[in-house]
Design a protein around this motif. Structure first.
Motif, PDB file in Angstrom:
ATOM      1  N   GLU A 168       0.833  -1.207   0.000  1.00 42.45           N
ATOM      2  CA  GLU A 168       0.000   0.000   0.000  1.00 42.45           C
ATOM      3  C   GLU A 168       0.865   1.253   0.000  1.00 42.45           C
ATOM      4  O   GLU A 168       1.643   1.490   0.925  1.00 42.45           O
ATOM      5  N   ALA A 169       0.738   2.062  -1.050  1.00 42.23           N
ATOM      6  CA  ALA A 169       1.540   3.268  -1.187  1.00 42.23           C
ATOM      7  C   ALA A 169       0.931   4.421  -0.412  1.00 42.23           C
ATOM      8  O   ALA A 169      -0.278   4.653  -0.455  1.00 42.23           O
ATOM      9  N   GLY A 170       1.808   5.139   0.314  1.00 43.75           N
ATOM     10  CA  GLY A 170       1.417   6.381   0.959  1.00 43.75           C
ATOM     11  C   GLY A 170       2.061   7.530   0.215  1.00 43.75           C
ATOM     12  O   GLY A 170       2.339   7.437  -0.983  1.00 43.75           O
ATOM     13  N   LYS A 171       2.329   8.609   0.918  1.00 42.66           N
ATOM     14  CA  LYS A 171       2.909   9.779   0.261  1.00 42.66           C
ATOM     15  C   LYS A 171       4.327   9.510  -0.215  1.00 42.66           C
ATOM     16  O   LYS A 171       4.680   9.804  -1.357  1.00 42.66           O
ATOM     17  N   ASN A 172       5.156   8.955   0.674  1.00 41.22           N
ATOM     18  CA  ASN A 172       6.550   8.689   0.318  1.00 41.22           C
ATOM     19  C   ASN A 172       6.972   7.251   0.594  1.00 41.22           C
ATOM     20  O   ASN A 172       8.102   6.885   0.279  1.00 41.22           O
ATOM     21  N   TYR A 173       6.094   6.459   1.190  1.00 39.11           N
ATOM     22  CA  TYR A 173       6.442   5.117   1.603  1.00 39.11           C
ATOM     23  C   TYR A 173       5.449   4.099   1.051  1.00 39.11           C
ATOM     24  O   TYR A 173       4.332   4.437   0.683  1.00 39.11           O
ATOM     25  N   VAL A 174       5.901   2.849   1.042  1.00 40.40           N
ATOM     26  CA  VAL A 174       5.019   1.733   0.714  1.00 40.40           C
ATOM     27  C   VAL A 174       4.947   0.834   1.945  1.00 40.40           C
ATOM     28  O   VAL A 174       5.976   0.382   2.459  1.00 40.40           O
ATOM     29  N   LYS A 175       3.727   0.572   2.423  1.00 42.45           N
ATOM     30  CA  LYS A 175       3.522  -0.333   3.545  1.00 42.45           C
ATOM     31  C   LYS A 175       3.433  -1.764   3.028  1.00 42.45           C
ATOM     32  O   LYS A 175       2.688  -2.048   2.095  1.00 42.45           O
ATOM     33  N   VAL A 176       4.197  -2.651   3.653  1.00 43.73           N
ATOM     34  CA  VAL A 176       4.201  -4.062   3.297  1.00 43.73           C
ATOM     35  C   VAL A 176       3.449  -4.801   4.394  1.00 43.73           C
ATOM     36  O   VAL A 176       3.845  -4.759   5.558  1.00 43.73           O
ATOM     37  N   LYS A 177       2.345  -5.482   4.023  1.00 42.36           N
ATOM     38  CA  LYS A 177       1.481  -6.111   5.017  1.00 42.36           C
ATOM     39  C   LYS A 177       1.521  -7.628   4.875  1.00 42.36           C
ATOM     40  O   LYS A 177       1.347  -8.160   3.779  1.00 42.36           O
ATOM     41  N   SER A 178       1.720  -8.297   6.002  1.00 44.03           N
ATOM     42  CA  SER A 178       1.838  -9.756   6.000  1.00 44.03           C
ATOM     43  C   SER A 178       0.516 -10.422   6.359  1.00 44.03           C
ATOM     44  O   SER A 178      -0.221  -9.952   7.227  1.00 44.03           O
ATOM     45  N   ALA A 179       0.253 -11.549   5.682  1.00 39.82           N
ATOM     46  CA  ALA A 179      -0.952 -12.337   5.983  1.00 39.82           C
ATOM     47  C   ALA A 179      -0.709 -13.305   7.135  1.00 39.82           C
ATOM     48  O   ALA A 179      -1.664 -13.837   7.703  1.00 39.82           O
ATOM     49  N   GLN A 180       0.550 -13.518   7.491  1.00 41.06           N
ATOM     50  CA  GLN A 180       0.863 -14.533   8.487  1.00 41.06           C
ATOM     51  C   GLN A 180       0.973 -13.974   9.904  1.00 41.06           C
ATOM     52  O   GLN A 180       0.647 -14.659  10.868  1.00 41.06           O
ATOM     53  N   VAL A 181       1.451 -12.752  10.016  1.00 41.68           N
ATOM     54  CA  VAL A 181       1.602 -12.132  11.339  1.00 41.68           C
ATOM     55  C   VAL A 181       1.114 -10.703  11.257  1.00 41.68           C
ATOM     56  O   VAL A 181       1.036 -10.112  10.189  1.00 41.68           O
ATOM     57  N   GLN A 182       0.799 -10.124  12.409  1.00 37.71           N
ATOM     58  CA  GLN A 182       0.314  -8.747  12.465  1.00 37.71           C
ATOM     59  C   GLN A 182       1.506  -7.795  12.450  1.00 37.71           C
ATOM     60  O   GLN A 182       2.096  -7.508  13.482  1.00 37.71           O
ATOM     61  N   PHE A 183       1.881  -7.373  11.266  1.00 42.25           N
ATOM     62  CA  PHE A 183       2.964  -6.405  11.189  1.00 42.25           C
ATOM     63  C   PHE A 183       2.872  -5.638   9.877  1.00 42.25           C
ATOM     64  O   PHE A 183       2.302  -6.101   8.893  1.00 42.25           O
ATOM     65  N   GLN A 184       3.427  -4.416   9.908  1.00 40.26           N
ATOM     66  CA  GLN A 184       3.554  -3.608   8.710  1.00 40.26           C
ATOM     67  C   GLN A 184       4.985  -3.083   8.654  1.00 40.26           C
ATOM     68  O   GLN A 184       5.544  -2.669   9.671  1.00 40.26           O
ATOM     69  N   TYR A 185       5.567  -3.141   7.475  1.00 48.31           N
ATOM     70  CA  TYR A 185       6.945  -2.695   7.283  1.00 48.31           C
ATOM     71  C   TYR A 185       6.936  -1.650   6.183  1.00 48.31           C
ATOM     72  O   TYR A 185       6.379  -1.886   5.101  1.00 48.31           O
ATOM     73  N   SER A 186       7.516  -0.503   6.436  1.00 51.85           N
ATOM     74  CA  SER A 186       7.476   0.591   5.466  1.00 51.85           C
ATOM     75  C   SER A 186       8.803   0.724   4.735  1.00 51.85           C
ATOM     76  O   SER A 186       9.874   0.683   5.347  1.00 51.85           O
ATOM     77  N   ILE A 187       8.714   0.878   3.419  1.00 57.54           N
ATOM     78  CA  ILE A 187       9.885   1.104   2.569  1.00 57.54           C
ATOM     79  C   ILE A 187       9.667   2.415   1.833  1.00 57.54           C
ATOM     80  O   ILE A 187       8.623   2.626   1.211  1.00 57.54           O
ATOM     81  N   ARG A 188      10.647   3.292   1.898  1.00 56.32           N
ATOM     82  CA  ARG A 188      10.521   4.563   1.196  1.00 56.32           C
ATOM     83  C   ARG A 188      10.672   4.326  -0.305  1.00 56.32           C
ATOM     84  O   ARG A 188      11.599   3.666  -0.752  1.00 56.32           O
ATOM     85  N   GLY A 189       9.739   4.863  -1.075  1.00 52.67           N
ATOM     86  CA  GLY A 189       9.780   4.694  -2.521  1.00 52.67           C
ATOM     87  C   GLY A 189       8.384   4.538  -3.078  1.00 52.67           C
ATOM     88  O   GLY A 189       7.385   4.636  -2.369  1.00 52.67           O
ATOM     89  N   SER A 190       8.326   4.287  -4.364  1.00 48.96           N
ATOM     90  CA  SER A 190       7.037   4.160  -5.038  1.00 48.96           C
ATOM     91  C   SER A 190       6.566   2.717  -5.058  1.00 48.96           C
ATOM     92  O   SER A 190       7.337   1.775  -4.851  1.00 48.96           O
ATOM     93  N   LEU A 191       5.284   2.559  -5.329  1.00 47.41           N
ATOM     94  CA  LEU A 191       4.707   1.222  -5.457  1.00 47.41           C
ATOM     95  C   LEU A 191       5.371   0.475  -6.608  1.00 47.41           C
ATOM     96  O   LEU A 191       5.660  -0.727  -6.500  1.00 47.41           O
ATOM     97  N   THR A 192       5.627   1.162  -7.697  1.00 49.44           N
ATOM     98  CA  THR A 192       6.275   0.536  -8.854  1.00 49.44           C
ATOM     99  C   THR A 192       7.669   0.039  -8.500  1.00 49.44           C
ATOM    100  O   THR A 192       8.076  -1.062  -8.896  1.00 49.44           O
ATOM    101  N   PHE A 193       8.420   0.838  -7.719  1.00 51.97           N
ATOM    102  CA  PHE A 193       9.770   0.442  -7.327  1.00 51.97           C
ATOM    103  C   PHE A 193       9.743  -0.851  -6.512  1.00 51.97           C
ATOM    104  O   PHE A 193      10.488  -1.797  -6.791  1.00 51.97           O
ATOM    105  N   VAL A 194       8.874  -0.914  -5.502  1.00 49.51           N
ATOM    106  CA  VAL A 194       8.821  -2.110  -4.654  1.00 49.51           C
ATOM    107  C   VAL A 194       8.381  -3.317  -5.460  1.00 49.51           C
ATOM    108  O   VAL A 194       8.955  -4.404  -5.353  1.00 49.51           O
ATOM    109  N   ARG A 195       7.384  -3.116  -6.301  1.00 46.68           N
ATOM    110  CA  ARG A 195       6.832  -4.241  -7.056  1.00 46.68           C
ATOM    111  C   ARG A 195       7.806  -4.768  -8.104  1.00 46.68           C
ATOM    112  O   ARG A 195       7.929  -5.983  -8.292  1.00 46.68           O
ATOM    113  N   THR A 196       8.509  -3.893  -8.784  1.00 43.54           N
ATOM    114  CA  THR A 196       9.358  -4.335  -9.894  1.00 43.54           C
ATOM    115  C   THR A 196      10.815  -4.544  -9.516  1.00 43.54           C
ATOM    116  O   THR A 196      11.517  -5.309 -10.175  1.00 43.54           O
ATOM    117  N   GLN A 197      11.293  -3.872  -8.448  1.00 45.15           N
ATOM    118  CA  GLN A 197      12.707  -3.952  -8.100  1.00 45.15           C
ATOM    119  C   GLN A 197      13.005  -4.814  -6.877  1.00 45.15           C
ATOM    120  O   GLN A 197      14.107  -5.360  -6.767  1.00 45.15           O
TER     121      GLN A 197
END
Length: 253
Positions: A168-197
């Protein structure tokens, strides 16, 4: 800071060191310090709490032996549980041979892009945990690991990209959400960057963009209606997939 992987940078070029720091922070890491000189780095290695060290080979000291290869030997002898990755602008065979004798968990030619840096760090931590060295040959086409590490409290936890249900993309970060545990991890960058790189190539087709800000792995979809897709109790707006598309995915699960 306590929930982020802690990295120490040893690099004599201030501009490169600052660029590395910003890149690492954008990727969700914590940079605990930057050392520019051999003696300073040697002293800090003795008591650092870093989870990983990025170590430049050529430190431009007056005494030629005061270099990153010597520091790698110190790490191996005194702090063997801390993985380190060599950074260098040189790719000649003699430099590589001298560096690999110290058994680093990685070796990067500068400048290294964010995706390459992320993959190298995650792989280094994994191989350190397994007490194995990063392979130096027989690399496959997709060298991106299918996992990543997140520091939670005092523990470094391993998560697999296949267990992620939403990017899930925010203003400057992408939140990474896990189906196995309750956690969110944020990576700075675009949705395209996380998905393709950052996502492994084998998983990229599993993630489908369902609105302007979200890519989801439909394998974890629990229900849907004409306006949204549901992952357990979480509702994600859907403006791109038709009901026919969703039914097809549901039947293929």
């Amino acid at each position: 800071m306590e929930n982020k992987i802690n990295i120490l940078i040893i690099e004599d070029d201030a501009l490169i060191a600052e660029h590395l720091k910003y890149s690492l922070e954008d990727l969700g890491y914590y940079v605990s310090g930057i050392c520019y000189h051999f003696d300073e780095a040697r002293d800090l290695i003795a008591h650092t709490e870093a989870d990983l060290i990025l170590l430049d080979i050529n430190l431009e000291e007056a005494e030629e032996w005061k270099n990153g290869i010597a520091l790698g030997g110190i790490i191996q002898d005194t702090r063997p549980n801390i993985p380190f990755i060599y950074l260098t602008a040189y790719n000649d065979l003699n430099t590589i041979r001298a560096a690999t004798r110290q058994k680093p968990q990685g070796y990067l030619i500068k400048p290294a892009g964010s995706a390459t840096l992320f993959a190298a760090i995650q792989t280094a931590i994994e191989n350190s945990n397994l007490q194995q060295k990063v392979p130096e040959s027989d690399q496959q086409e997709d060298t991106r690991p299918d996992y990543f590490f997140v520091k939670v409290g005092h523990k470094t936890n391993k998560f697999f990209w296949k267990d992620i249900y939403c990017l899930e993309a925010g203003k400057n970060y992408v939140k990474v959400k896990s189906a196995q545990v309750q956690f969110q991890y944020s990576i700075r960058g675009s949705l395209t960057f996380v998905r393709t790189q950052l996502l492994p190539l084998s998983l990229q087709a599993s993630f489908v963009q369902v609105n302007r800000s979200c890519c989801v792995n439909l394998q974890y979809m629990t229900s849907f209606d004409p306006e949204a897709i549901y992952f357990g109790t979480e509702r994600i707006e859907n403006s791109r997939l038709s009901m026919a598309d969703l039914k097809k995915h549901a039947n293929n699960k």
